[in-house]
Design a protein around this motif. Structure first.
Motif, short mmCIF file in Angstrom:
data_model
loop_
_atom_site.label_atom_id
_atom_site.label_comp_id
_atom_site.label_asym_id
_atom_site.label_seq_id
_atom_site.Cartn_x
_atom_site.Cartn_y
_atom_site.Cartn_z
N LEU A 130 0.82 -1.20 0.00
CA LEU A 130 0.00 0.00 0.00
C LEU A 130 0.86 1.26 0.00
N ARG A 246 -6.40 2.00 2.30
CA ARG A 246 -6.86 1.70 0.94
C ARG A 246 -7.71 2.83 0.38
N GLY A 288 -2.40 -1.17 -5.71
CA GLY A 288 -2.83 -1.22 -4.32
C GLY A 288 -4.12 -1.99 -4.11
#
Length: 321
Positions: A130, A246, A288
């Protein structure tokens, strides 16, 4: 990706695309007193959200409606201050001392800030995938915005705007599980109104209050309904489903959406560098979203936009907000 992740990604994308498109349209109300216009916008949005809760109480989540605790009230006030009132004040200061491209590039680091701050606040190690993806998104954002000039005040204000942007999502994530997206949006909008009114009085802007033109009224109405009510609900719901790390990556869609709407509005094609930047942002989002561990619960203690906001070479007037 599971169903919740797909829904969260779609909602975050939708919210950020509304925000990005609204940035370009905001140019049409830059001649109207900014703080006063924002106070009107958030007052209308708060009224609409309250009516929505009254007509459709199940949209608010828990029934009967939970009252915010003392701690939650403090967090909601911080969401309003950092993400709505202070964000816009710092953004305007930054735009007065720096090119919009510089401001947009600095605030475009929000995905990286969320990817790092989210896990650190709950005592976890940031997920490498991430962090890399957020870094790619930040690079793509910089390419879209380009380069420009800034003085010390402009850079400091831009960095403050970045802190507000990151704090907006982190603080909101702490109250979303119990209060829900509709109530968090309603409370934060309502609390932002007196803050903006005080700021307008302190700066003397209130003395310049006038009736908006027909175009200004339509744009302010659009900002209240779409950029605040609809975009906030989409973003907060997606934030709850994905987690801050996220969800934060999807703020990288703002410059791409701004670029697209500005191109349509100005009837000009984007440059090659900006187009490459959009593709880099897309690559970062894809990287991601297709791997890594599941989203973690929201942190219980945090340090609340609307919406990384600044434009590609276009000044903006705010989100969350």
């Amino acid at each position: 990706m599971n169903r919740d992740s797909l829904a969260g990604a779609a909602l975050c994308s939708f919210g950020m695309m509304i925000l990005g498109g609204s940035v370009s349209l905001s140019r049409l109300v830059l001649d109207y007193p900014i703080l006063t216009g924002q106070a009107l916008r958030y007052a209308l949005a708060a009224a609409l959200l309250a009516a929505l809760l009254r007509l459709f109480p199940r949209l608010g989540g828990m029934t009967p409606a939970p009252r915010p605790t003392g701690r939650e009230s403090a967090l909601l006030a911080a969401v309003a201050l950092m993400g709505l009132a202070l964000f816009n004040t710092l953004l305007l200061t930054a735009l007065d001392h720096a090119d919009a491209a510089v401001v947009g590039t600095v605030v475009g680091a929000a995905p990286l800030g969320l990817a790092l701050a989210g896990p650190l606040l709950r005592g976890a190690r940031p997920a490498a995938r991430l962090v890399i993806a957020a870094g790619i998104v930040a690079v793509g954002t910089a390419l879209v915005h380009g380069a420009g000039a800034a003085d010390g005040v402009g850079l400091a204000a831009a960095l403050g705007t970045l802190v507000c942007e990151v704090s907006f999502s982190l603080l909101a994530a702490a109250v979303l599980p119990r209060l829900g997206a509709v109530r968090v949006s309603a409370y934060s909008c309502a609390l932002a109104v007196p803050m903006l009114v005080v700021a307008a009085l302190a700066t003397g802007e209130w003395a310049r209050l006038r009736m908006p033109t027909a175009t200004e009224a339509l744009i302010l109405l659009y900002l209240a309904v779409m950029m605040t009510v609809v975009a906030f609900l989409a973003w907060f719901t997606g934030l709850r489903l994905l987690g801050v790390e996220r969800a934060g990556m999807f703020t990288g869609l703002v410059p791409a959406a701004t670029l697209a709407v500005a191109a349509l509005q100005d009837q000009t094609l984007p440059g090659l560098t900006q187009t490459v930047g959009v593709l880099v942002v897309a690559a970062g989002l894809l990287w991601g979203a297709t791997g890594g561990r599941a989203p973690a619960p929201a942190p219980s203690l945090v340090p609340p936009t609307g919406p990384a906001r600044p434009p590609a070479r276009v000044p903006a007037i705010g989100p969350s907000s």
